[in-house]
Structure formats: C-alpha cells, structure tokens
Design a protein around this motif. Structure first.
Motif, mmCIF file in Angstrom:
data_model
loop_
_atom_site.group_PDB
_atom_site.id
_atom_site.type_symbol
_atom_site.label_atom_id
_atom_site.label_comp_id
_atom_site.label_asym_id
_atom_site.label_seq_id
_atom_site.Cartn_x
_atom_site.Cartn_y
_atom_site.Cartn_z
ATOM 1 N N ASP A 159 0.661 -1.125 0.051
ATOM 2 C CA ASP A 159 0.109 -0.054 0.085
ATOM 3 C C ASP A 159 0.913 1.293 0.105
ATOM 4 O O ASP A 159 0.672 2.238 -0.625
ATOM 5 C CB ASP A 159 -1.149 -0.029 1.105
ATOM 6 C CG ASP A 159 -2.143 -0.576 1.152
ATOM 7 O OD1 ASP A 159 -2.388 -1.255 -0.092
ATOM 8 O OD2 ASP A 159 -3.336 -0.496 1.584
ATOM 9 N N GLU B 66 2.261 1.954 -3.344
ATOM 10 C CA GLU B 66 1.216 2.416 -4.526
ATOM 11 C C GLU B 66 0.643 3.474 -4.255
ATOM 12 O O GLU B 66 0.579 4.569 -4.986
ATOM 13 C CB GLU B 66 0.017 1.347 -4.136
ATOM 14 C CG GLU B 66 -1.252 1.713 -4.972
ATOM 15 C CD GLU B 66 -1.172 2.102 -6.253
ATOM 16 O OE1 GLU B 66 -2.180 2.529 -7.102
ATOM 17 O OE2 GLU B 66 -0.164 1.521 -6.696
ATOM 18 N N ALA C 217 1.275 6.487 -6.835
ATOM 19 C CA ALA C 217 -0.168 7.079 -7.352
ATOM 20 C C ALA C 217 0.118 8.630 -7.122
ATOM 21 O O ALA C 217 -0.355 9.499 -7.967
ATOM 22 C CB ALA C 217 -1.229 6.658 -6.633
ATOM 23 N N PRO D 110 -4.962 6.196 -6.072
ATOM 24 C CA PRO D 110 -4.295 4.617 -5.583
ATOM 25 C C PRO D 110 -5.211 3.726 -5.857
ATOM 26 O O PRO D 110 -6.332 3.887 -5.497
ATOM 27 C CB PRO D 110 -3.859 5.273 -4.372
ATOM 28 C CG PRO D 110 -4.869 6.218 -3.826
ATOM 29 C CD PRO D 110 -5.083 7.270 -4.841
ATOM 30 N N ARG D 111 -4.573 2.623 -5.954
ATOM 31 C CA ARG D 111 -5.328 1.494 -6.105
ATOM 32 C C ARG D 111 -4.689 0.337 -4.925
ATOM 33 O O ARG D 111 -3.893 -0.477 -4.863
ATOM 34 C CB ARG D 111 -5.366 0.568 -7.372
ATOM 35 C CG ARG D 111 -5.783 1.463 -8.493
ATOM 36 C CD ARG D 111 -5.628 0.606 -9.924
ATOM 37 N NE ARG D 111 -4.323 0.506 -10.518
ATOM 38 C CZ ARG D 111 -3.812 1.697 -11.029
ATOM 39 N NH1 ARG D 111 -4.354 2.595 -11.464
ATOM 40 N NH2 ARG D 111 -2.553 1.336 -11.264
ATOM 41 N N THR E 83 -4.572 -2.293 -1.895
ATOM 42 C CA THR E 83 -5.016 -3.885 -2.151
ATOM 43 C C THR E 83 -5.030 -4.412 -0.820
ATOM 44 O O THR E 83 -5.631 -5.633 -0.626
ATOM 45 C CB THR E 83 -4.063 -4.547 -3.051
ATOM 46 O OG1 THR E 83 -2.948 -4.433 -2.543
ATOM 47 C CG2 THR E 83 -4.032 -4.034 -4.367
#
Length: 261
Positions: free
Chosen positions: A233, A236, A240, A247-248, A250
């Motif tokens: 995270d 990411e 982003a 952001p993606r 997960t």
C-alpha cells in the motif's frame, strides 16, 4: 379510522460502491430497539466485517429519527438482560474493523446514543437531539459505555448527560465533540454519501491500524509494521501521488486466530 400498520421491527442492510448501510427500522416507536433488534446487530455486522467489498459502514435510522432508545416493553420478557443485549450490540459495532459513520436525524437517545457513540464518526442533521438517559430509569450505565462517552465529550459533559438525562441539540453536540459535522437535513444524505465514498478509496491498512491505536491498543505495533512492509500500500500510495492518479490499494483486513480482524 384504523391505526396505520407498521412492519415488524428490524435491521436492514445493503452494500453499494464499497459502503454498507445498516438501517434501524421500528417506525411505530421512533426506531426504538427491541430485544430482537439488539441481538441482530452482531449478526448483521459479522458478514459485513468479513466482506472484502465493504470498506466502510453507515448506521442510520429509517425516516426522520435515528433511534429513540430501547423499546422498554419488549425488554421486560423473562430471562432477558436488557443491558447485556445493548452492550453486546454496542461492542460489536465498536469492534467493526472498518470505518463506521452514524448518520443522525431527529432523536438519538438512550440506546440510540449508545450505538452512535460506538461508531467512529457521527454526522447529524441540524434538527437532531441527543440524550443519554439511564438516570431516568435508575439504570447503572456500563463502565465501557461511560468511558467511550467520556472519551468523546470529556468528563464534564459526560456527567451532564448521564446525571440529568437532558437532551442537547445538534449545535451543542458539535461543540462538545459528540458529533463531527452538523448539516441541514437536505445536505446530510449527500454529504454522508460523499464522505463514505472518500473513505472507501483510502488505505484500509491505515484505517484499521488507526482504529486500534486510537482505541488505546499498543501491543500490535510490530504486527502493523509488518503488515505495512508486506502490503504494497505504501509503494502504491507514493507511486499514485507522483503519477497524479488515484491509488489502487489492495490490503484488506484478515482475521487471525485469537485476534480481531
């Protein structure tokens, strides 16, 4: 004229766009909680907590009232412990691993205030009224509930509410920290929807760790550091930001043996 027919007291729930909405529905008694409704709270929350598609939860009441407290008549059945039922529902809500938001219209009194205080955040319509009323019934308010209330509003306001059972308006609730935002009725629903959409896009890793730490838990810092290092995270989020995109994230909460999710 025959009196209106009301549906059975119940909790309803739905999930849309990553947000679960749980509705307290007992319109015949201003959404007062029956024994069956108290028992249903943990049963409704458990699958929502485990659902990876649920990133946040809204608790609200049907129509123009949040919850007028406990349905006292329904709690006088032999063998029922009204306080244990209410406290079990409150603690299951407080333990929900994802962000929770109470959306309050009208009266939020007694057991209703207990449920709202167990949520992480509270948004209220400007006509909302709040009260913690055990002194009107000669009830000893549970220690955990008292501490939770005092942590929100401070000892003095907690004592004011508990000693008197008096109702306070939304503006005073905002000043004391009992609620986080107050809006006109027409703006409350759209603002809550907008805010929960924001919550659903944020890192659940950050949110879950923050929930534990703000609740006072200090024994899982190593666990959360390990989760952060292995989650992806952080990488990411930084990527982003630099790429100017959403952001993606997960990471999702996972139950561990002997631990909350």
């Amino acid at each position: 004229m025959e009196p209106p027919e009301y549906p059975q007291p119940r909790l309803t729930h739905s999930v849309a766009d990553g947000v679960a909405t749980v509705v307290i529905a007992n319109p015949a008694k201003r959404n007062a909680m029956t024994a069956g409704m108290w028992r249903a709270v943990p049963e409704v929350l458990a699958p929502l907590a485990a659902d990876p598609d649920v990133h946040a939860l809204v608790l609200t009441g049907e129509g123009g009232t949040f919850c007028a407290g406990a349905d006292i008549g329904s709690l006088r059945e032999p063998g029922e412990d009204p306080q244990a039922l209410a406290q079990g529902a409150e603690e299951s809500l407080a333990a929900f691993p994802k962000p929770t938001l109470a959306v309050v219209r009208g009266f939020c009194v007694g057991g209703g205030a207990q449920l709202a205080a167990a949520c992480d955040l509270r948004f209220a319509a400007d006509d909302a009224r709040f009260g913690v009323t055990p002194a009107k019934l000669g009830i000893v308010y549970p220690a955990a509930s008292t501490r939770r209330l005092a942590s929100l509003v401070g000892p003095s306001t907690a004592k004011y509410l508990l000693f008197s059972g008096e109702l306070i308006d939304a503006d005073r609730a905002l000043r004391t920290g009992l609620v986080d935002e107050v809006l006109p009725e027409a703006e409350l629903g759209p603002r809550a929807a907008e805010f929960t959409r924001i919550l659903a896009t944020r890192s659940q890793l950050t949110q879950c760790a923050a929930k534990e730490f703000t609740a006072g838990r200090t024994d899982r810092e190593a666990y959360w550091r390990a989760q952060a290092q292995g989650s992806g995270d952080t990488a990411e989020g930084v990527a982003a930001f630099l790429e100017r995109r959403a952001p993606r994230f997960t990471w999702t909460p996972r139950p561990r043996s002997g631990e909350p999710v």
